[in-house]
Motif scaffolding. Sequence first.
Motif, mmCIF file in Angstrom:
data_model
loop_
_atom_site.group_PDB
_atom_site.id
_atom_site.type_symbol
_atom_site.label_atom_id
_atom_site.label_comp_id
_atom_site.label_asym_id
_atom_site.label_seq_id
_atom_site.Cartn_x
_atom_site.Cartn_y
_atom_site.Cartn_z
ATOM 1 N N PRO A 55 0.939 -1.347 -0.023
ATOM 2 C CA PRO A 55 0.020 -0.055 -0.045
ATOM 3 C C PRO A 55 0.828 1.227 -0.051
ATOM 4 O O PRO A 55 1.863 1.238 0.648
ATOM 5 N N THR A 56 0.435 2.097 -0.752
ATOM 6 C CA THR A 56 1.218 3.709 -0.717
ATOM 7 C C THR A 56 1.064 4.269 0.690
ATOM 8 O O THR A 56 2.218 5.008 1.024
ATOM 9 N N GLY A 57 -0.080 4.089 1.393
ATOM 10 C CA GLY A 57 -0.170 4.467 2.545
ATOM 11 C C GLY A 57 -0.901 3.691 3.643
ATOM 12 O O GLY A 57 -1.736 2.737 3.244
ATOM 13 N N GLY A 58 -0.639 4.011 4.844
ATOM 14 C CA GLY A 58 -1.487 3.240 5.769
ATOM 15 C C GLY A 58 -0.876 1.877 6.574
ATOM 16 O O GLY A 58 0.246 1.543 5.815
ATOM 17 N N LYS A 59 -1.680 1.171 7.501
ATOM 18 C CA LYS A 59 -1.023 -0.161 7.996
ATOM 19 C C LYS A 59 -2.182 -1.097 7.984
ATOM 20 O O LYS A 59 -3.204 -1.000 7.808
ATOM 21 N N VAL A 60 -1.547 -2.310 7.897
ATOM 22 C CA VAL A 60 -2.191 -3.632 8.061
ATOM 23 C C VAL A 60 -1.936 -4.373 9.118
ATOM 24 O O VAL A 60 -0.640 -4.792 9.157
ATOM 25 N N ILE A 61 -2.709 -4.173 10.240
ATOM 26 C CA ILE A 61 -2.129 -4.956 11.401
ATOM 27 C C ILE A 61 -2.987 -6.156 11.567
ATOM 28 O O ILE A 61 -4.311 -6.136 11.593
ATOM 29 N N PHE A 62 -2.400 -7.375 11.593
ATOM 30 C CA PHE A 62 -3.079 -8.532 11.808
ATOM 31 C C PHE A 62 -2.320 -9.453 13.287
ATOM 32 O O PHE A 62 -1.207 -9.539 13.473
#
Lengths: 254, 297
Positions: A55-62
């Motif tokens: 992604p160009t921005g933001g977070k994926v939190i698992f």
Amino acid sequence: MAVLQLEEITMEFGGLRALDLVDIKVEEQQIYGIIGPNGAGKTTLFNIITGIYLPTGGKVIFKDCLLNKMHPWDVARQGIGRTFQNIRLFNKLSVLDNVRVGSHGVSKSGFFGSMLGLPSSRREEKMIVEKAEHLLELVGLGEKKLEYADNLAYGEQRRLEIARAMALNPSLLLLDEPAAGMNSTEKVELMDLIWKIRNEMQLTIILVEHDMNLVMNICEQIAVLDYGRKIADGPPEVVKNDERVIQSYLGAEA
Amino acid sequence: MDALISQYIDPYYLRILMLIGINIILALGLNLITGVTGQLSMGHAGFMSIGAYTSAILSMQMGSPFFLSLLAGAMVAAFFGFLIGIPTLRLEGDYLAMVTIGFAEIIRVFFLNFEPGGKAVGLSGIPQNTTFVLVWTLVIIIIILNAKLLSSRIGRAFYAIRENEIAAEASGINSTRLKVLAFTAGSFLAGLGGGLYAHYMYFIRPQDFAFMKSIELLNMVVLGGMGSIPGTILGSVILTLLPEMLRIVAEYRLLFYGALLVILMIFRPNGLLGDVRVYDIKKKLQGKKVGLWQSSN
């Protein structure tokens, strides 16, 4: 606690902003639906979660773990299984082998161990086969385990994809349009299957789907995307009656 | 044993049998890379030449024992396979094919100018240590190990990468690593075959490992059936025998060779044994039996 948390996800392809500051929070053992018109960015979102796109921005939190820069195979090994909108099976492998490949991420046998048939890899192999056969029974393909995957009917191929994803022992399962191309009987069976695997295996499921009947019936929480933006989320009753959702996607009743 | 065999088998046939064995080893290596993992390599002869020259030079100039030279040749070829694999296996299809052609050419030109390798004249006087029994023992061992590998977790991952790389990665398969692994293992077999070849032919030169040799090996894999071990073996046998059998048509040999390849690929586009499985044959036979039983009722 949320199993999966997407924070301000933005994805730009050149000048096109496919996703714009999308926030999504999926709770443990939820069946979560993502809906929206074609091109709204639903599959892009799946591809970001599974590490195919960065992604160009933001977070994926698992589960407290940042997935952003992980390779797809590392994401899979974290316990995220998925199916694909345009079915991606291993066509020239048997149905059983398709599911056996699915457990690659959770098995260990190495090159020499496999080649020399060491006891540890033989034991592991036995477990993989047992699990694969069990999963094929679960999705109703036990009879066809020796067929080539591309000899299966369309609906069967979709179920095989689910079985393959389940072989990874995922705690999160992403289903990309699981009902596409299915008739109404198959859709009912699919709903039962999704419930069954959620309850039996206690996992969280996110699905992208266009069939509103299925989505409204099965999902406990729904997010609506339109032109890359999240325009609504909440339980089915809330989303169904949301002014903007009706305008942009569901359409007003005549 | 070898003495016994050379007593009973005509030297001409013995020579063909040896070449078939060596070609099976080479083609099984390429089958791992191209047939099973789906990475189109058109430079297999380059890795073969690395094995051939390394082992020949070790045997001739260092006086190392044959088995050690053979192993060293295979290891050096595998090392180069590994080295080349890391940057190139990000490429796909045609692009990878071009890089492998380029690499094999570099190797050929290198040996063309390599003093210890005799430059364009090549090396002669390599000890003829490769025997019939050795070649065919190795063939059998390699077939068994290959079959075990391909029915295992790693082998299935190789096939999965060929069939659908994105889906393979979504199943937890580190495709980059496994492609490099397949390339390394395939290059090892190329190097081993090269070493056996050098110690059988007594004489090697750079043009023995030119582009046409790579294509010949690729033909064996494609003709037999990509990814199939029995297919690759059959392909190696046919394509080693064919030029010999076509000696009757003398100068039209290559013409017939080419035409036969074209015809075979038209009628069996997946290769001779590419999509043949015991299960399907059984099912067909059973289907026929059921049919007969019904008609007699």
